[in-house]
Scaffold this motif. Structure first.
Motif, short mmCIF file in Angstrom:
data_model
loop_
_atom_site.label_atom_id
_atom_site.label_comp_id
_atom_site.label_asym_id
_atom_site.label_seq_id
_atom_site.Cartn_x
_atom_site.Cartn_y
_atom_site.Cartn_z
N GLU A 234 0.83 -1.21 0.00
CA GLU A 234 0.00 0.00 0.00
C GLU A 234 0.86 1.26 0.00
N ARG A 311 -6.58 -2.44 -5.72
CA ARG A 311 -7.64 -1.91 -4.85
C ARG A 311 -8.91 -1.61 -5.65
N LEU A 322 -6.00 -5.40 3.88
CA LEU A 322 -5.20 -4.33 4.47
C LEU A 322 -5.04 -4.53 5.97
#
Length: 485
Positions: A234, A311, A322
């Motif tokens: 991320e 995503r 996540l």
């Protein structure tokens, strides 16, 4: 297996057989038959013809059939029969002396004599004989003789099948390694390490404990410590590059302050986004779009935009990943390389095996085994330890299989042979196992596949053993008589 027998016919075709017939005829017996039957008995039969036995009127002929082992340790007498001259015949009947089977010499009576003996192992090598005693009136002896007539030889050839333990190739430098993963936590977007932060005390100890384990080994020398830092996917890719590199450097500086290793011992690397770890976690999950996620990760989509696209494609599952998967993608893998000195003395190897078996190579363990008698408990135990230490090493499994075969432990032998490889030595061991299990066709197939000198020798032994029928044959009494004369 068919029964094995020998029959002495009433008509004889050779000179020695004729001599045999003459010697037997004079005892009033013909058609002797000896047979090992399938029901586990030794059957002995013959035809008694008193007309063939010519005695004086006062003479009595007693015949005791007997079987005795070749080494004379075992002996069993069978029921006797007697043939008497005219006067002796009636005298014996009147005396009520329980003569058993009694026949008058010259009479044309024909009788069948038959005995079944329970088979005993000693009969495999034995002799059937007729013990003959001739007396005259009042029991005065005329002659005694022992007439061996049939030799039994049913002892199969001994198979001296030799197991083939294989020596490993001696290793050069003994290189070992310890490796693992430490999940060191960093504050968000930070690269500075905090040893007491969250689970860091326990995670950092994974690294230092591994180093300390090697340092506590007096025969080991650390040659390299590699630290590889991983960041989760991320966030911006370039920021992940910075985090992975910076956090790896922070772990290295923390470790290097605790030890006095030269700087050359350390190597660092970094992986900005641990997509391989993410893929492995998704593969083990039960997420409904698991296959689609894996296909995307395996694609050549540019890594700099991959997480954003991931995503977008999986908005329902991304928050769960996540929270539950991404934290475990931030870790530092460590690899500690070290060498250990070599051992050549069996006594020293024995001590190391008891204290630090991880220091030993397979060839050093083999050296220890050679210091014991082959097949001894100590010898077998060494190979059993070796396969526990090197469970996937073909030679360790091969030698452990040989040990199991020698003890008749075919369950473990088969298990070890599954990992013993496809070499001639392994096929030879498989042949030995099936030979011990008496599955000779399968044993021969593996030995032929092995096609080594030892395998060829084993094939000859097994074929000789399988073809063995044994023999029950009559003595050449003519030849024996000539030798005596």
């Amino acid at each position: 297996m068919k029964s094995i027998k020998a029959i002495l016919p009433a008509l004889f075709l050779s000179m020695s057989a004729a001599a045999m017939g003459q010697q037997i005829d004079r005892l009033g017996v013909t058609d002797i038959n000896v047979e090992k039957a399938d029901n586990g008995t030794l059957d002995i039969s013959m035809t008694i013809k008193p007309s063939l036995c010519h005695l004086r009127t006062s003479q009595l002929l007693k015949v005791v059939p007997v079987i005795y082992s070749t080494d004379s340790l075992f002996r069993q007498e069978l029921p006797e029969y007697s043939i008497a001259g005219k006067n002796q015949y009636y005298y014996t009947i009147r005396s009520n002396d329980n003569p058993g089977l009694l026949y008058r010499s010259g009479s044309h009576t024909t009788d069948t004599y038959s005995v079944q003996l329970p088979w005993q192992d000693w009969m495999e090598q034995s002799t059937v004989a007729l013990e003959v005693k001739t007396t005259t009136c009042c029991g005065a002896p005329v002659s005694d003789e022992d007439l061996p007539i049939i030799d039994i030889d049913l002892v199969p050839p001994v198979m001296a099948l030799e197991l083939d333990y294989v020596a490993p190739i001696a290793s050069g430098t003994k290189d070992f390694k310890l490796e693992g993963s430490a999940y060191v936590n960093f504050p968000v977007n930070k690269t500075a390490i905090y040893p007491d932060y969250m689970n860091n005390p326990m995670e950092l100890k994974k690294i230092t404990n591994s180093i300390d384990t090697v340092r506590a080994n007096p025969d080991a020398t650390i040659t390299g410590i590699t630290l590889t830092g991983y960041a989760s996917p991320e966030g911006p890719y370039q920021n992940n590059v910075r985090l992975a590199e910076g956090r790896t450097q922070a772990v290295k500086e923390y470790v290097s302050k605790l030890y006095d290793f030269p700087a050359s011992v350390y190597t660092t690397a970094s992986v900005p986004e641990d997509w391989a770890g993410l893929r492995a976690s998704i593969e083990k999950s039960s997420l409904p779009l698991r296959e689609q996620m894996i296909n995307f990760i395996d694609s050549d989509y540019p890594i700099e935009q991959r997480n954003d696209r991931f995503r977008q494609l999986f908005p329902q599952d991304y928050p769960w990943l996540l929270k539950n998967v991404y934290p475990w993608l931030r870790h530092t893998d460590y690899l500690i390389k070290y060498t250990v000195r070599s051992y050549t003395d069996p006594e020293e190897i024995k001590k190391v095996l008891a204290t630090r078996p991880q220091n030993l190579t397979l060839d050093e363990i083999y050296t220890l085994a050679q210091s014991y008698p082959v097949g001894s408990d100590e010898y077998n135990e060494v190979f059993e330890v070796a396969v526990r230490m090197f469970p996937d090493e073909p030679l360790a499994n091969l030698n452990a299989a040989n040990t199991a075969i020698s003890k008749g432990d075919f369950v473990n032998a088969e298990r070890f042979l599954l990992k013993a490889g496809d070499t001639p030595e392994a096929d030879y061991a498989r042949g030995m196992m099936y030979a011990k299990k008496k599955d000779y066709p399968l044993a021969l197939s593996f030995l032929r596949k092995a096609n080594t000198p030892k395998a060829m020798e084993a094939i000859e032994q097994i074929e000789a053993f399988s073809d063995f029928k044994g023999s029950i044959k009559f003595r050449d009494l003519d030849a024996e008589s000539s030798e005596k004369n």
